[in-house]
Motif scaffolding. Sequence first.
Motif, mmCIF file in Angstrom:
data_model
loop_
_atom_site.group_PDB
_atom_site.id
_atom_site.type_symbol
_atom_site.label_atom_id
_atom_site.label_comp_id
_atom_site.label_asym_id
_atom_site.label_seq_id
_atom_site.Cartn_x
_atom_site.Cartn_y
_atom_site.Cartn_z
ATOM 1 N N ASN A 1 -13.623 7.388 -30.816
ATOM 2 C CA ASN A 1 -12.512 6.947 -29.976
ATOM 3 C C ASN A 1 -12.592 7.586 -28.590
ATOM 4 O O ASN A 1 -11.709 8.370 -28.195
ATOM 5 N N PRO A 2 -13.609 7.274 -27.798
ATOM 6 C CA PRO A 2 -13.793 7.951 -26.495
ATOM 7 C C PRO A 2 -12.601 7.713 -25.560
ATOM 8 O O PRO A 2 -12.226 8.628 -24.816
ATOM 9 N N ASP A 3 -12.014 6.549 -25.562
ATOM 10 C CA ASP A 3 -10.886 6.266 -24.670
ATOM 11 C C ASP A 3 -9.735 7.229 -24.922
ATOM 12 O O ASP A 3 -9.169 7.790 -23.987
ATOM 13 N N VAL A 4 -9.435 7.383 -26.220
ATOM 14 C CA VAL A 4 -8.324 8.265 -26.595
ATOM 15 C C VAL A 4 -8.646 9.694 -26.181
ATOM 16 O O VAL A 4 -7.789 10.394 -25.626
ATOM 17 N N ASP B 1 -10.459 10.709 -23.789
ATOM 18 C CA ASP B 1 -10.303 10.864 -22.345
ATOM 19 C C ASP B 1 -8.841 11.079 -21.960
ATOM 20 O O ASP B 1 -8.520 11.915 -21.116
ATOM 21 N N LYS B 2 -7.976 10.298 -22.576
ATOM 22 C CA LYS B 2 -6.549 10.444 -22.268
ATOM 23 C C LYS B 2 -6.085 11.870 -22.535
ATOM 24 O O LYS B 2 -5.325 12.452 -21.765
#
Lengths: 497, 505
Positions: A453-456, A458-459
Amino acid sequence: MSDTLIAFDDVLASYDPAMGLEVHVELNTLTKMFCGCPTEFGAAPNTQVCPTCLGLPGAMPVVNRKAVESAIRIGLALNCDIAEWCRFARKNYFYPDMPKNFQTSQYDEPICFDGYMDVDVDGETFRVEIERAHMEEDTGKSLHVGGATGRIHGADHSLVDYNRAGIPLIEIVTKPILGTGAKAPEVARAYVAQLRDLIVALDVSDARMDQGSIRADVNLSLSPKGSGVLGTRTETKNVNSLRSVERAVRYEMSRHAAVLGSGQKILQETRHWHEDTGVTTSGREKSDAEDYRYFPEPDLVPVAPSREWVEELRGTLPENPTARRARLQAEWGFSDLEMRDTVGAGALNVIEQTIAAGTSPQAARKWWLGELARRANEQGLLVDALPVTPADVARVQALVDEGSLNDKLARQVFDGLFAGEGTPDEVVAARGLAIVSDEGALSTAVDNAIAANPDVADKIRDGKVAAAGALIGAVMKEMRGQADAGRVRELILEKLQ
Amino acid sequence: MSDWTRKTAAELADALAAGETTSVEITQAHLDRIAAVDGAVHAFLHVDAEGALAQAAESDARRAAGTLLSVLDGVPIAVKDVLATNGLPTTCGSKILEGWVPPYDATVVRRLREAGLPILGKTNMDEFAMGSSTEHSAYGATHNPWDLDRIPGGSGGGSAAAVAAFEAPLALGTDTGGSIRQPGAVTGTVGHKPTYGGVSRYGLVALANSLDQVGPVTRTVLDSALLHEVIGGHDPLDSTSIDQPLPPLVDAAKQGADGDLTGVRIGVITELAGDGWQPGVMTRFQESVDLMVAAGAEVVEVSCPSFVHALATYYLILPAEASSNLAKFDAMRYGLRVWPEEGASAEEVMRATRDAGFGDEVKRRIILGTYALSSGYYDAYYGQAQKVRTLIARDFEAAFEKADVLVSPTAPTTAFKLGEKLDDPIAMYLNDLATIPANLAGVPGISVPSGLADEDGLPAGVQILAPALADDRCYRVGAALEAALLKQWGAPLLDKAPALEGPSA
């Protein structure tokens, strides 16, 4: 054929309600009121009978001392005077489920009289005066076969079970309850609820409204506001839950007001409460001419409880349930709402016992009113009838507190307990439910979740900590729930910040 | 072979003890006598020959083994049909209970079995014990062995006639207003109504619960005492039974038989004599009083002014209690069931059954009692009657301060003709004038034969009343009078009764 009703608030603009409550309590004595037959609920029809409770010619009654004792204890708990001398009387009327065609009851000489109970509704106290509590025997039970409704009209034939005939009953009758206004329905409910609690505390009855061991009849009349003149009353029978007591009072108030408002008179009658539809319907007309031809039962000698015995019984009274609730609420720090829910669910005793076993009040409440109340509801049981003891709950919570279980795993432990798989520790062991505290495995799982889950991730790196929930969910899924969510969160934040 | 049916129970017990006979032989002799004469007398509603002989055989076996249950073990007995008998029909003389076989024994019946007395059968009675002539039995009247055209008294005419006709040496009766004593008087037999609470009522199908008592029906005072000691005493199943031992009754009867009444004060009740009392009955009564004086007793006259209200009081209390007791006969669980039509409701079945099952006298009293208990009338009738009842009890208390026992004729007349008073309930009720006060006050009373009235040659009786719990006084004075009369007569009174048919017939 539905009744015309008037909105509840409008009723109160014109009328004052007067209520009278008659509550029948089936005692939990081992034997019947006047014979040695067992009283156990649910036996095959007509297997708990003898010449006396079948009303066979020649048979005679003998008073059950334990029933007298229970009657006196109920009377004392309701602040009643206890008669020094009283008699049983015959109430004569014909009905197929009444073996002798008279009910052995008490008439003008009840064993308990002139008491009261203080009832709390939203912090306001109403004093309900008790006119009398007297002893009597229950009737048999008719089962009407055929026809649509199970009622006698339209039935093909009827069957009678006399197992219930002769079970000891105490009938508790209030004086007219006045001045409750808009709170009349709640006062009625609270009275019955408090009375039930008292009966439970006294341990004189199973106190199961759903099984009929507590049955309430609701008398209601309206008088023009401020007139003080009692109106014609109706007696609503078959009101067998606390909620129904409240609804029946509300319904009859609205119906009475509509009848009176249209210039008609209230018929003095018995009405039947229908739990499903929430309405009352007309039963038999009950005029003052109904004549039970009471006279003292000549087969029994007077009951004359000695003052020493009465005082001895006074010494056995439990703490008043209202006082006890106030004490426990303060000790546990429950809000009014939490306390009301606890009492309403019948969970006071089990929560008290769970806390006594070392659990925090809030944790005990959470289990009993959440997960366990839900399961009890599904099975049509009260929480104290579940196959889970306060000690079990305390142990489960202890495992949660020490980090061996989380809530989700705890629920699986309860599954095991319900399935009869042993103690909580045995269930945990057998099902392999303990939380994995292997940091290596956990760390790997966290890494996997971040990678997936790279997007998460990053957040979170940007400081949106709330987004961690999604990663926690992924980790827990991989760990099949057997991880401590708090530790997972810590690991995620450590790795990303 | 001796005719065992002519022996008293005490003599039979002695003969059994001496090995002169067996219970089977005695029981068979009575069954033969029943077969011979009961067609004419109709004392029995049900004869249990097989059961009685089996019980007799068991008794003989016990005697052989030396395990006797009581002094009367093996002596047969008849039981009034108002007492529940496990396995034997119990009808109370009513159609509404035709064919009902109780699943349990009345306590007195259980005590008979526990004492080893074979039960010959059940005796006839006025329906639910309502009557003074046995004519109100739904199964036909019983006939007086002295004159088959006359009544044997009631309600326990069957038990009295069975004993008078030598069909049984002993019988059980019940007495609500005189149903043991008045039949005793008109059949020349002995009957004792015990103190209220002295004998268990459990299993007695109640007529009026506050008045009913079970008691012995025999041919001698000693036999009554023997039987009373078998059936009497506390019973936890009857809450109104007295929890203390009986006084020694057999001893009292034996003491009385010595014939010495020195120091005993006999009270003659002023109110129980006068117009309406048959001269021959009064003559025999006076003679009996004279004999008691000759035996050493002192006579005082006592007044019981409230007794004049006894009959009215009785006919409020009795119907009130009876109306409620009889409500249970509703066709739901046992007894007669009448369907007025296909698909009738329970209420309609109840109504039709009660209409068909109860006789007129029963209906009359149910109506009276229902009325007396009704709202608005209760105080004037039932309530008032209870107050008068207290006054009557006080009259007894005052009288027993002056006298040890009270005496009167048992009934105002000798046996009247069958049918004579059937259409006149009040005339019928007046038969119990002298016996009713004892029931209202709960005191014991015995009726002992006083001889034959001169006008009609029929038996009359003397009633001896004692304070509550002092049943022994009835037995002592009764036995003394019996002994004095026997000496005068030279033979038992019943020897003068017609033979009916011989046992060999």
